[in-house]
Design a protein around this motif. Structure first.
Motif, PDB file in Angstrom:
ATOM      1  N   HIS A  50       0.827  -1.205   0.000  1.00 28.91           N
ATOM      2  CA  HIS A  50       0.000   0.000   0.000  1.00 28.91           C
ATOM      3  C   HIS A  50       0.867   1.263   0.000  1.00 28.91           C
ATOM      4  O   HIS A  50       0.580   2.224  -0.721  1.00 28.91           O
ATOM      5  N   THR A  51       1.916   1.249   0.778  1.00 31.14           N
ATOM      6  CA  THR A  51       2.825   2.401   0.799  1.00 31.14           C
ATOM      7  C   THR A  51       3.553   2.530  -0.526  1.00 31.14           C
ATOM      8  O   THR A  51       3.733   3.644  -1.046  1.00 31.14           O
ATOM      9  N   THR A  52       3.972   1.415  -1.103  1.00 34.69           N
ATOM     10  CA  THR A  52       4.648   1.444  -2.412  1.00 34.69           C
ATOM     11  C   THR A  52       3.766   2.093  -3.463  1.00 34.69           C
ATOM     12  O   THR A  52       4.220   2.939  -4.242  1.00 34.69           O
ATOM     13  N   GLU A  53       2.498   1.723  -3.500  1.00 34.97           N
ATOM     14  CA  GLU A  53       1.576   2.282  -4.495  1.00 34.97           C
ATOM     15  C   GLU A  53       1.321   3.767  -4.242  1.00 34.97           C
ATOM     16  O   GLU A  53       1.267   4.571  -5.187  1.00 34.97           O
ATOM     17  N   CYS A 202      -3.334  -5.181  -7.090  1.00 31.66           N
ATOM     18  CA  CYS A 202      -3.527  -6.611  -6.852  1.00 31.66           C
ATOM     19  C   CYS A 202      -4.980  -7.038  -6.997  1.00 31.66           C
ATOM     20  O   CYS A 202      -5.277  -8.223  -7.125  1.00 31.66           O
ATOM     21  N   ARG A 203      -5.895  -6.082  -6.987  1.00 28.59           N
ATOM     22  CA  ARG A 203      -7.321  -6.404  -7.030  1.00 28.59           C
ATOM     23  C   ARG A 203      -7.798  -6.442  -8.472  1.00 28.59           C
ATOM     24  O   ARG A 203      -7.969  -5.408  -9.122  1.00 28.59           O
ATOM     25  N   PHE A 222     -10.974   4.994  -8.108  1.00 26.00           N
ATOM     26  CA  PHE A 222     -10.267   4.433  -9.257  1.00 26.00           C
ATOM     27  C   PHE A 222     -10.053   2.938  -9.089  1.00 26.00           C
ATOM     28  O   PHE A 222      -9.710   2.467  -7.993  1.00 26.00           O
ATOM     29  N   VAL A 223     -10.244   2.205 -10.177  1.00 29.17           N
ATOM     30  CA  VAL A 223      -9.847   0.799 -10.241  1.00 29.17           C
ATOM     31  C   VAL A 223      -8.844   0.658 -11.384  1.00 29.17           C
ATOM     32  O   VAL A 223      -8.820   1.475 -12.305  1.00 29.17           O
ATOM     33  N   GLN A 224      -8.030  -0.400 -11.321  1.00 34.18           N
ATOM     34  CA  GLN A 224      -6.956  -0.534 -12.301  1.00 34.18           C
ATOM     35  C   GLN A 224      -7.165  -1.689 -13.270  1.00 34.18           C
ATOM     36  O   GLN A 224      -6.271  -2.010 -14.058  1.00 34.18           O
ATOM     37  N   TYR A 225      -8.364  -2.288 -13.190  1.00 35.34           N
ATOM     38  CA  TYR A 225      -8.742  -3.326 -14.140  1.00 35.34           C
ATOM     39  C   TYR A 225     -10.158  -3.052 -14.626  1.00 35.34           C
ATOM     40  O   TYR A 225     -11.051  -2.760 -13.822  1.00 35.34           O
ATOM     41  N   GLU A 226     -10.350  -3.156 -15.905  1.00 32.12           N
ATOM     42  CA  GLU A 226     -11.641  -2.801 -16.502  1.00 32.12           C
ATOM     43  C   GLU A 226     -12.774  -3.672 -15.987  1.00 32.12           C
ATOM     44  O   GLU A 226     -13.917  -3.216 -15.872  1.00 32.12           O
ATOM     45  N   SER A 227     -12.492  -4.921 -15.656  1.00 27.01           N
ATOM     46  CA  SER A 227     -13.530  -5.825 -15.172  1.00 27.01           C
ATOM     47  C   SER A 227     -14.185  -5.294 -13.904  1.00 27.01           C
ATOM     48  O   SER A 227     -15.390  -5.466 -13.691  1.00 27.01           O
ATOM     49  N   LEU A 228     -13.424  -4.631 -13.059  1.00 25.29           N
ATOM     50  CA  LEU A 228     -13.982  -4.087 -11.830  1.00 25.29           C
ATOM     51  C   LEU A 228     -14.920  -2.918 -12.111  1.00 25.29           C
ATOM     52  O   LEU A 228     -15.904  -2.718 -11.386  1.00 25.29           O
TER      53      LEU A 228
END
Length: 242
Positions: A50-53, A202-203, A222-228
């Motif tokens: 989480h900190t890395t992101e 990761c989600r 924000f999500v990082q995958y279109e499926s979400l």
């Protein structure tokens, strides 16, 4: 009398929900544009990824536009502060670190989680009150739940988002009323805070527990995958952000 005192918090919460979903949510950029000077930024850090992101997202920001920066981390987090200082070495004078109790430890029972989350919520009130962030950025740690909920509770927009659907005269009257109302609220230390949540890389198929909670309270999610974004229609998909 006691019944009225018990009902008052519930009525205030219902009023806050109505205001958020009808007039505030959906166009946070209007509030950001009207913020004068550098935006006070609050970043929620979490141990590990989480900190890395979060630090990866911060590297893309113009440091002149976002200062001071308040980093919030859990009391048991011993590494995130060091990593943040190393990543933003040129902004030490504009950095601040505050700690709150962790909402939930790994493998902690759900019953005891209620108690620790309540303790974290109580600790979040003075932090949000004192720092008055313009923008909160979080990437999924459970620590962000109490901070974001307190900020959301006391965040009121000076610019209703539904004005575009009204006639010019009616919109002007509502805007004038809202601005006067907002000035009054500022005297009560109410601060408009744009809450931005970026779901972890990761989600892929499901949201994190933190994401499932804050989805209903964030200004931008924000999500990082279109499926979400198909499963959660209010989520914004712009590709990979970290």
């Amino acid at each position: 009398m006691y019944a009225l005192l018990l009902m008052l918090p519930i009525l205030l919460l219902v009023a806050r929900l109505i205001y958020f979903y009808t007039l505030q949510r959906g166009r946070p950029e209007a509030d950001v544009r009207n913020m004068r000077g550098p935006r006070r930024l609050m970043v929620i850090l979490g141990s590990g990824g989480h900190t890395t992101e979060a630090l990866s997202l911060l590297r893309a920001l113009d440091t002149k536009q976002y200062r001071p920066v308040t980093f919030v981390l859990a009391e048991t987090d011993t590494t995130s502060a060091v990593r943040a200082v190393a990543a933003w070495d040129g902004m030490k004078d504009d950095m601040k670190f505050v700690k709150i109790p962790r909402s939930r430890e790994v493998h902690q029972s759900w019953l005891s989680t209620l108690l620790t989350t309540g303790k974290a919520l109580v600790s979040a009130f003075p932090i949000v009150y004192r720092e008055k962030p313009d923008i909160i950025l979080c990437c999924g740690p459970g620590t962000c739940v109490p901070i974001c909920l307190v900020a959301w509770l006391f965040s009121v927009s000076a610019i209703p988002c539904g004005l575009s659907a009204l006639s010019n005269s009616r919109a002007s009257s509502l805007l004038a009323f809202n601005e006067r109302f907002f000035v009054l609220l500022q005297l009560l230390f109410v601060q408009r805070t744009v809450i931005t949540f970026v779901e972890s890389i990761c989600r892929v198929q499901t949201l994190s527990l933190t994401g499932k909670i804050l989805y209903f309270f964030c200004d931008i999610f924000f999500v990082q995958y279109e499926s979400l974004s198909h499963s959660w229609p209010k989520a914004v998909y712009l590709g990979r952000l970290v």
